[in-house]
Scaffold this motif. Structure first.
Motif, PDB file in Angstrom:
ATOM      1  N   GLY A   1     -63.103 -66.439 -42.184  1.00  0.00           N
ATOM      2  CA  GLY A   1     -62.111 -65.355 -42.693  1.00  0.00           C
ATOM      3  C   GLY A   1     -60.965 -65.143 -41.450  1.00  0.00           C
ATOM      4  O   GLY A   1     -60.035 -64.480 -41.589  1.00  0.00           O
ATOM      5  N   GLY A   2     -61.425 -65.777 -40.315  1.00  0.00           N
ATOM      6  CA  GLY A   2     -60.343 -65.865 -39.196  1.00  0.00           C
ATOM      7  C   GLY A   2     -59.027 -66.579 -39.623  1.00  0.00           C
ATOM      8  O   GLY A   2     -58.992 -67.265 -40.373  1.00  0.00           O
ATOM      9  N   ALA A   3     -58.136 -66.437 -38.676  1.00  0.00           N
ATOM     10  CA  ALA A   3     -56.692 -67.002 -38.621  1.00  0.00           C
ATOM     11  C   ALA A   3     -56.288 -67.623 -37.475  1.00  0.00           C
ATOM     12  O   ALA A   3     -56.592 -67.305 -36.359  1.00  0.00           O
ATOM     13  N   VAL A   4     -55.544 -68.750 -37.468  1.00  0.00           N
ATOM     14  CA  VAL A   4     -54.668 -69.328 -36.492  1.00  0.00           C
ATOM     15  C   VAL A   4     -53.318 -69.147 -36.746  1.00  0.00           C
ATOM     16  O   VAL A   4     -52.988 -69.476 -37.676  1.00  0.00           O
ATOM     17  N   HIS A   5     -52.760 -68.583 -35.615  1.00  0.00           N
ATOM     18  CA  HIS A   5     -51.274 -68.516 -35.699  1.00  0.00           C
ATOM     19  C   HIS A   5     -50.701 -69.620 -34.550  1.00  0.00           C
ATOM     20  O   HIS A   5     -50.781 -69.276 -33.646  1.00  0.00           O
ATOM     21  N   VAL A   6     -49.757 -70.640 -35.401  1.00  0.00           N
ATOM     22  CA  VAL A   6     -49.320 -71.554 -34.491  1.00  0.00           C
ATOM     23  C   VAL A   6     -47.656 -71.332 -34.493  1.00  0.00           C
ATOM     24  O   VAL A   6     -46.948 -71.236 -35.635  1.00  0.00           O
ATOM     25  N   LEU A   7     -47.172 -71.034 -33.323  1.00  0.00           N
ATOM     26  CA  LEU A   7     -45.675 -71.214 -33.234  1.00  0.00           C
ATOM     27  C   LEU A   7     -45.313 -72.589 -32.357  1.00  0.00           C
ATOM     28  O   LEU A   7     -45.826 -72.805 -31.451  1.00  0.00           O
ATOM     29  N   ALA A   8     -44.532 -73.445 -33.021  1.00  0.00           N
ATOM     30  CA  ALA A   8     -44.087 -74.986 -32.534  1.00  0.00           C
ATOM     31  C   ALA A   8     -42.862 -75.244 -32.896  1.00  0.00           C
ATOM     32  O   ALA A   8     -42.383 -74.694 -33.650  1.00  0.00           O
ATOM     33  N   LEU A   9     -42.370 -75.858 -32.003  1.00  0.00           N
ATOM     34  CA  LEU A   9     -40.898 -76.359 -31.928  1.00  0.00           C
ATOM     35  C   LEU A   9     -40.662 -77.182 -33.490  1.00  0.00           C
ATOM     36  O   LEU A   9     -41.438 -78.152 -33.590  1.00  0.00           O
ATOM     37  N   ALA A  10     -39.537 -76.928 -34.109  1.00  0.00           N
ATOM     38  CA  ALA A  10     -39.295 -77.733 -35.040  1.00  0.00           C
ATOM     39  C   ALA A  10     -38.355 -78.708 -34.838  1.00  0.00           C
ATOM     40  O   ALA A  10     -37.455 -78.516 -34.110  1.00  0.00           O
ATOM     41  N   ARG A  11     -38.415 -79.888 -35.692  1.00  0.00           N
ATOM     42  CA  ARG A  11     -37.454 -80.998 -35.274  1.00  0.00           C
ATOM     43  C   ARG A  11     -36.320 -80.591 -36.050  1.00  0.00           C
ATOM     44  O   ARG A  11     -36.254 -80.245 -37.132  1.00  0.00           O
ATOM     45  N   THR A  12     -35.083 -80.797 -35.486  1.00  0.00           N
ATOM     46  CA  THR A  12     -33.984 -80.560 -35.872  1.00  0.00           C
ATOM     47  C   THR A  12     -32.996 -81.845 -36.045  1.00  0.00           C
ATOM     48  O   THR A  12     -32.035 -81.797 -36.739  1.00  0.00           O
ATOM     49  N   GLY A  13     -33.368 -83.078 -35.393  1.00  0.00           N
ATOM     50  CA  GLY A  13     -32.550 -84.197 -35.526  1.00  0.00           C
ATOM     51  C   GLY A  13     -31.386 -84.275 -34.600  1.00  0.00           C
ATOM     52  O   GLY A  13     -30.697 -85.446 -34.594  1.00  0.00           O
TER      53      GLY A  13
END
Length: 212
Positions: free
Chosen positions: A135-147
Motif C-alpha cells: 500500500g506504500g508509494a514511491v515518488h520519483v522525480l527524474a530528469l526527462a530526455r529532451t533531445g
C-alpha cells in the motif's frame, strides 16, 4: 545512463563544493508533493544528498530518514540539519541493496533513479520491493530526455520508469510532466544561454508507483 557512475564520483562532487543539483532548498515539485499529502507514514528520502528534502519533511513533522550512498553527502546533510536547528536523521545506505533499512510507507526519490543504468534501475525497483510496505508509494522525480545537444544531467524517458517497475508487486499509477530546478554549470552556460550559477528549471518526470 549507459553505466551507473560509482559512488566515489558523487563523494568527490560533494567534497568539491555544491554540485549543480544542490540548490540550497527542496525541489518545488517535492514541496508540492508534501503540500498535497503525498507522504504517508514513515518516509525514506533515498539519495538524500545534502539533505534538503529530509530537513523540509522533518520540519513538517514527518517521520523521515535521509539515506545516501555517499558518506560525504550524509556528512554535509547532518551539518546542514544542525545549522538549521532541525533534528533530522541520516544514514549511509546503498540504494541498490537497502535491506538494512527498516520498512517504510513512502519513498522519495529526487534525482536518484535517473543515475542508474537500465539493469540497475530494475535492480533498484526489486530492492525497494523489500522495504516498502504494501500500500506504500514511491515518488520519483527524474530528469526527462529532451533531445537537446546538452542535457542538464543524466536523463531518461518515462518508459524507463515503467520498465523498471513492471515486476510483480508494483503498479505505476501516474507519470506526469514536471520540472527540476538546478544550477547552470560552466560547461552548460553556452547551451542554456545563462551564466554559470544561474538557477534554471529543466523538464522532468514525476512518477507515483504503488506497492501492492
Amino acid at each position: 545512463m549507459d553505466v551507473t557512475p560509482p559512488v566515489a564520483r558523487f563523494d568527490q562532487a560533494y567534497r568539491d563544493g555544491d554540485p549543480p543539483w544542490v540548490i540550497g532548498g527542496p525541489q518545488p515539485a517535492v514541496v508540492a508533493l508534501a503540500r498535497d499529502g503525498a507522504f504517508r507514514g514513515t518516509v525514506l528520502d533515498l539519495g538524500c544528498g545534502t539533505g534538503e528534502h529530509t530537513i523540509h519533511l522533518a520540519r513538517l513533522g514527518y517521520d523521515v530518514l535521509g539515506a545516501d550512498g555517499s558518506g560525504a553527502a550524509v556528512e554535509r546533510a547532518r551539518e546542514r540539519a544542525a545549522a538549521a536547528g532541525v533534528a533530522a536523521r541520516f544514514t549511509v545506505a546503498d540504494a541498490l541493496d537497502p535491506a538494512g533499512l527498516d520498512p517504510v510507507d513512502t519513498v522519495l526519490d529526487s534525482a536518484l533513479f535517473h543515475v542508474f543504468d537500465a539493469a540497475d534501475q530494475a535492480r533498484y525497483a526489486r530492492a525497494l520491493a523489500g522495504i516498502v510496505r504494501p500500500g506504500g508509494a514511491v515518488h520519483v522525480l527524474a530528469l526527462a530526455r529532451t533531445g537537446a545537444a546538452a542535457e542538464f544531467g543524466p536523463v531518461i524517458d518515462a518508459a524507463a520508469i515503467e520498465a523498471a517497475f513492471a515486476g510483480p508487486g508494483w503498479t505505476v499509477e501516474e507519470i506526469t510532466a514536471a520540472s527540476y530546478r538546478g544550477v547552470v554549470t560552466t560547461e552548460l552556460a553556452d547551451a542554456y544561454g545563462e551564466p554559470a550559477g544561474t538557477r534554471v528549471e529543466v523538464p522532468a518526470h514525476l512518477a507515483r508507483i504503488r506497492r501492492s
